[in-house]
Design a protein around this motif. Structure first.
Motif, short mmCIF file in Angstrom:
data_model
loop_
_atom_site.label_atom_id
_atom_site.label_comp_id
_atom_site.label_asym_id
_atom_site.label_seq_id
_atom_site.Cartn_x
_atom_site.Cartn_y
_atom_site.Cartn_z
N GLN A 24 -10.24 6.59 4.87
CA GLN A 24 -10.21 5.44 4.03
C GLN A 24 -8.98 4.64 4.46
N VAL A 53 -9.04 0.57 5.20
CA VAL A 53 -8.57 -0.51 4.45
C VAL A 53 -7.45 -1.06 5.38
N LEU A 87 -5.72 8.10 -0.93
CA LEU A 87 -7.01 7.91 0.11
C LEU A 87 -6.82 8.84 1.25
N ALA A 128 -2.82 4.29 -2.38
CA ALA A 128 -2.69 4.75 -1.03
C ALA A 128 -2.70 6.04 -0.71
N LEU A 172 -6.23 -2.37 -4.12
CA LEU A 172 -7.07 -2.95 -3.34
C LEU A 172 -7.62 -4.32 -3.80
N LEU A 203 0.69 -1.20 -0.11
CA LEU A 203 -0.14 -0.11 -0.20
C LEU A 203 0.99 1.27 0.08
N MET A 232 -16.06 -1.01 2.79
CA MET A 232 -15.17 -0.89 1.56
C MET A 232 -15.77 -0.01 0.36
N PHE A 240 -8.64 -7.53 -1.72
CA PHE A 240 -9.70 -7.66 -0.64
C PHE A 240 -10.78 -8.77 -1.07
N GLY A 242 -7.74 -5.11 6.07
CA GLY A 242 -6.65 -6.02 5.99
C GLY A 242 -6.37 -6.92 6.96
N VAL A 301 -14.17 3.43 1.24
CA VAL A 301 -12.87 3.25 0.40
C VAL A 301 -13.32 3.97 -1.08
#
Length: 205
Positions: free
Chosen positions: A66, A70, A62, A59, A177, A53, A118, A180, A74, A122
């Protein structure tokens, strides 16, 4: 089966209060080696995720909120894959109890919160992504849970591959991402819902 191993469905007693609830959530009777693997796996994979990230452009685009979502997602998914794979968790969540099936499905359903966080936070309100994955999760969980016991593992694997492919081709997210969906469905459809015989070392071995 190796001579020094045995299958044991005996659930050890747990402590009263909050400590006991946590033991039952994680799986009572976890052995030290399982805890070591969990810890090392979590630390190693979390470090890989954080590094990936940090070096990605996504990243840095964000917001703080956010990034927090994340990071929490994770850690939960990495830890969840490992915890739900342990003998202790298999023994507890697949115990011969009339309420065990309901508990498993409620556990899976609770993860709709992950999808909402998410998709709506996000992914900036991506309702289509959220609803599509919610439908994949709930439908997949029902199919695995009600499949014949001896077929649940291959059924879960087939559904895992299907959900990953659907996400890659029809529900794409930024590359940073893309982890995920595979970890999310691996944790729930395979690690949590598939029953496996809990093995432990023989006490007389």
């Amino acid at each position: 089966m190796r001579a020094d191993l045995q299958i044991s469905w005996e659930i050890p007693s747990t402590r009263p209060g909050l400590a006991g609830r946590l033991e039952r959530f994680m799986g009572p009777g976890k052995c030290r080696s399982e805890s070591v693997v969990e810890t090392l796996g979590l630390l190693g994979c979390a470090a890989l995720l954080a590094t990936g990230l940090w070096t990605s452009q996504t990243a840095h685009e964000l917001s703080t909120v956010q990034l927090v979502v994340v990071a929490l997602a994770g850690l939960d998914l990495i830890g969840g894959v490992l915890t739900n794979s342990t003998n202790a968790a298999k023994r507890w969540y697949h115990r011969p109890d009339p309420g065990a099936r309901r508990a498993r499905l409620l556990f899976v359903s609770a993860h709709l919160i992950h999808l909402a966080a998410m998709g709506l936070i996000v992914l900036s309100g991506d309702l289509a992504w959220t609803l599509a994955n919610a439908a994949l999760l709930l439908a997949g969980a029902v199919v695995v849970e009600f499949a014949p016991v001896h077929l649940r593992r291959p059924v879960a694997m087939a559904l895992l591959m299907a959900t990953v492919l659907v996400n890659l081709f029809w529900l794409p997210v930024p590359t940073a991402l893309a982890w995920f969906a595979p970890l999310f469905f691996l944790k729930l459809l395979v690690c949590h819902l598939v029953p496996e015989a809990p093995l432990e070392r023989r006490r007389d071995a």
